[in-house]
Design a protein around this motif. Structure first.
Motif, short mmCIF file in Angstrom:
data_model
loop_
_atom_site.label_atom_id
_atom_site.label_comp_id
_atom_site.label_asym_id
_atom_site.label_seq_id
_atom_site.Cartn_x
_atom_site.Cartn_y
_atom_site.Cartn_z
N VAL A 177 0.83 -1.21 0.00
CA VAL A 177 0.00 0.00 0.00
C VAL A 177 0.86 1.26 0.00
CG1 VAL A 177 -1.71 1.32 1.31
CG2 VAL A 177 -1.92 -1.18 1.13
N VAL A 178 1.82 1.33 0.94
CA VAL A 178 2.65 2.53 1.05
C VAL A 178 3.60 2.64 -0.13
CG1 VAL A 178 4.29 3.77 2.51
CG2 VAL A 178 2.45 2.45 3.55
N GLY A 179 4.14 1.51 -0.58
CA GLY A 179 5.06 1.55 -1.71
C GLY A 179 4.41 2.06 -2.98
N ILE A 180 3.18 1.61 -3.23
CA ILE A 180 2.45 2.10 -4.40
C ILE A 180 2.15 3.59 -4.25
CG2 ILE A 180 0.24 1.99 -5.61
CD1 ILE A 180 0.26 -1.01 -5.27
N GLY A 181 1.71 3.98 -3.05
CA GLY A 181 1.42 5.39 -2.83
C GLY A 181 2.65 6.27 -3.02
N ASN A 182 3.75 5.86 -2.44
CA ASN A 182 4.99 6.64 -2.56
C ASN A 182 5.50 6.68 -4.00
OD1 ASN A 182 4.95 7.14 0.15
ND2 ASN A 182 6.76 5.94 0.65
N GLY A 183 5.28 5.59 -4.71
CA GLY A 183 5.84 5.51 -6.05
C GLY A 183 5.00 6.15 -7.13
N THR A 184 3.73 6.40 -6.85
CA THR A 184 2.84 6.90 -7.90
C THR A 184 2.26 8.30 -7.62
OG1 THR A 184 0.97 5.73 -6.88
CG2 THR A 184 2.17 4.59 -8.63
N ILE A 185 2.14 8.67 -6.36
CA ILE A 185 1.49 9.95 -6.02
C ILE A 185 2.52 10.85 -5.34
CG2 ILE A 185 -0.38 11.05 -4.75
CD1 ILE A 185 -1.91 8.42 -4.94
N TYR A 208 2.43 13.72 -3.79
CA TYR A 208 2.10 14.28 -2.48
C TYR A 208 2.33 13.25 -1.36
CZ TYR A 208 0.18 18.73 -4.06
OH TYR A 208 0.04 20.00 -4.56
N ILE A 209 1.97 11.99 -1.63
CA ILE A 209 2.21 10.94 -0.62
C ILE A 209 3.70 10.69 -0.48
CG2 ILE A 209 1.85 8.51 -0.09
CD1 ILE A 209 -0.85 8.65 -1.40
N ARG A 210 4.42 10.67 -1.60
CA ARG A 210 5.87 10.44 -1.55
C ARG A 210 6.57 11.55 -0.76
NH1 ARG A 210 6.43 9.40 -6.38
NH2 ARG A 210 7.06 11.39 -7.31
N SER A 211 6.18 12.79 -0.95
CA SER A 211 6.81 13.89 -0.23
C SER A 211 6.53 13.81 1.27
CB SER A 211 6.29 15.23 -0.77
OG SER A 211 6.65 15.38 -2.14
N THR A 212 5.38 13.23 1.62
CA THR A 212 5.00 13.15 3.04
C THR A 212 5.63 11.95 3.74
OG1 THR A 212 2.87 14.19 2.52
CG2 THR A 212 3.05 13.04 4.63
N LEU A 213 5.58 10.77 3.11
CA LEU A 213 5.96 9.54 3.79
C LEU A 213 7.37 9.06 3.48
CD1 LEU A 213 2.68 7.42 3.52
CD2 LEU A 213 3.48 8.85 5.41
N SER A 214 7.90 9.41 2.33
CA SER A 214 9.20 8.88 1.95
C SER A 214 10.31 9.23 2.94
CB SER A 214 9.58 9.35 0.54
OG SER A 214 10.76 8.71 0.11
N PRO A 251 10.22 -1.25 6.23
CA PRO A 251 10.83 -0.12 5.51
C PRO A 251 11.61 -0.55 4.27
CG PRO A 251 11.15 0.13 7.87
CD PRO A 251 10.59 -1.24 7.65
N PHE A 252 12.32 -1.67 4.37
CA PHE A 252 13.04 -2.18 3.20
C PHE A 252 12.08 -2.53 2.07
CE2 PHE A 252 13.92 -6.27 1.10
CZ PHE A 252 14.94 -5.87 0.25
N LEU A 253 10.99 -3.20 2.39
CA LEU A 253 10.02 -3.58 1.37
C LEU A 253 9.39 -2.34 0.74
CD1 LEU A 253 8.20 -6.56 3.15
CD2 LEU A 253 9.96 -6.69 1.38
N ILE A 254 9.05 -1.34 1.55
CA ILE A 254 8.44 -0.12 1.02
C ILE A 254 9.39 0.58 0.06
CG2 ILE A 254 7.64 2.19 1.63
CD1 ILE A 254 6.56 1.04 4.24
N ARG A 255 10.64 0.73 0.45
CA ARG A 255 11.60 1.44 -0.38
C ARG A 255 11.84 0.70 -1.69
NH1 ARG A 255 16.78 3.55 2.84
NH2 ARG A 255 16.93 4.74 0.89
N ASP A 256 11.86 -0.63 -1.63
CA ASP A 256 12.05 -1.41 -2.85
C ASP A 256 10.87 -1.23 -3.80
OD1 ASP A 256 13.71 -3.69 -4.18
OD2 ASP A 256 11.63 -4.41 -4.22
N LEU A 257 9.65 -1.35 -3.28
CA LEU A 257 8.47 -1.21 -4.14
C LEU A 257 8.32 0.22 -4.65
CD1 LEU A 257 5.78 -3.42 -2.38
CD2 LEU A 257 7.25 -3.98 -4.30
#
Length: 272
Positions: free
Chosen positions: A96-104, A106-112, A151-157
């Motif tokens: 969920v977070v990986g897709i959000g960070n990778g595609t949107i 605003y989400i990437r700027s907030t959560l990354s 965190p590793f999985l999120i950053r990879d996705l």
């Protein structure tokens, strides 16, 4: 004559070469064990192979005199349950977070930045904190796995999502797709096989965190048993448990790989 770099072993040859290091290690162990036992028959550091057989028989096939349970079975089920819950929750959150960070953006700027910061925190350093917050029960052990690998999985996705060609996204937008349709029809299908691959890579750290948590606070589990018998220098129990953990990890990795090949053949054909 083919150069060595261009020569490939056959199926039987590949299996033989793969087994060769294990056979050599076994031979080295047998020679070293025999030498130590010849010098000191009561040596516990490198027990004879017969001692392993007796220990496996006692732990796996004979009920405990104290509890009546089959200890290896109970320990295995307890550890696999903790590992399965921890890895499953981690994979779901990462997807969920990986897709959000990778595609949107605003989400990437907030959560990354938060994810990057969390990925730099050594999970073992906060293990006492987890026990203080969540107690000594199952939750703390599962949380250590989640904090350790998510965190590793999120950053990879996130990185995999960012690598999706922009032309594909533009093409879908041209056809009238909205953000949700781009995620479900383009990003999600391409990230699923990569998620399985990332989970496979994270299994080693997940086992490490699980065993560490079980060693500190548990009443059953593979890690608990290893650290319980170490006070008696029971290498005849410790080494079979280590081998069993390795076999379990290999089996889980094998099943995930075969599932990925069956469910996403296009990805593996593309990888080759």
């Amino acid at each position: 004559m083919k150069k060595l770099i261009n020569r490939q072993p056959g199926r039987v040859g590949a299996w033989a070469l793969g087994l060769l290091p294990f056979v050599l290690l076994l031979i080295v162990y047998m020679v070293a064990s025999d030498a130590r036992l010849t010098e000191n028959p009561n040596d516990k550091l490198l027990p004879a192979l017969g001692s392993f057989v007796d220990a496996i028989q006692r732990m796996a096939f004979e009920p405990s005199k104290r509890s009546g349970d089959y200890l290896l079975l109970n320990d295995t089920l307890a550890s696999l349950q903790r590992l399965g819950i921890g890895v499953a929750i981690s994979a779901l959150v990462a997807l969920v977070v990986g897709i959000g960070n990778g595609t949107i953006p605003y989400i990437r700027s907030t959560l990354s930045p938060l994810v990057t910061g969390l990925s730099l925190v050594p999970p073992m350093a906060i293990l006492p904190v987890l026990f203080i917050i969540f107690g000594l029960g199952e939750l703390a052990k599962v949380m250590l796995i989640i904090i350790g690998i998510t965190p590793f999985l999120i950053r990879d996705l996130q990185q995999r999502a960012l690598e999706i060609p922009e032309e594909q996204i533009i093409k879908l937008q041209t056809l009238g797709a909205n953000t949700w349709q781009i995620i479900t029809r383009l990003v999600w299908p391409q990230l699923m096989p990569r998620l399985i691959g990332a989970v496979r890579l994270s299994l080693g750290p997940a086992w490490l965190f699980l065993i560490a948590a079980e060693a500190i606070a548990a009443t059953e589990g593979l890690g608990y048993r290893i650290f319980l018998v170490r006070r008696y220098l029971a290498m005849d129990v410790i080494l079979p448990y280590v081998v069993w953990i390795t076999l379990l990890a290999f089996a889980i990795d094998f099943l995930l790989r075969r599932y990925s090949q069956w469910r996403y053949p296009w990805f593996h054909q593309q990888a080759h």
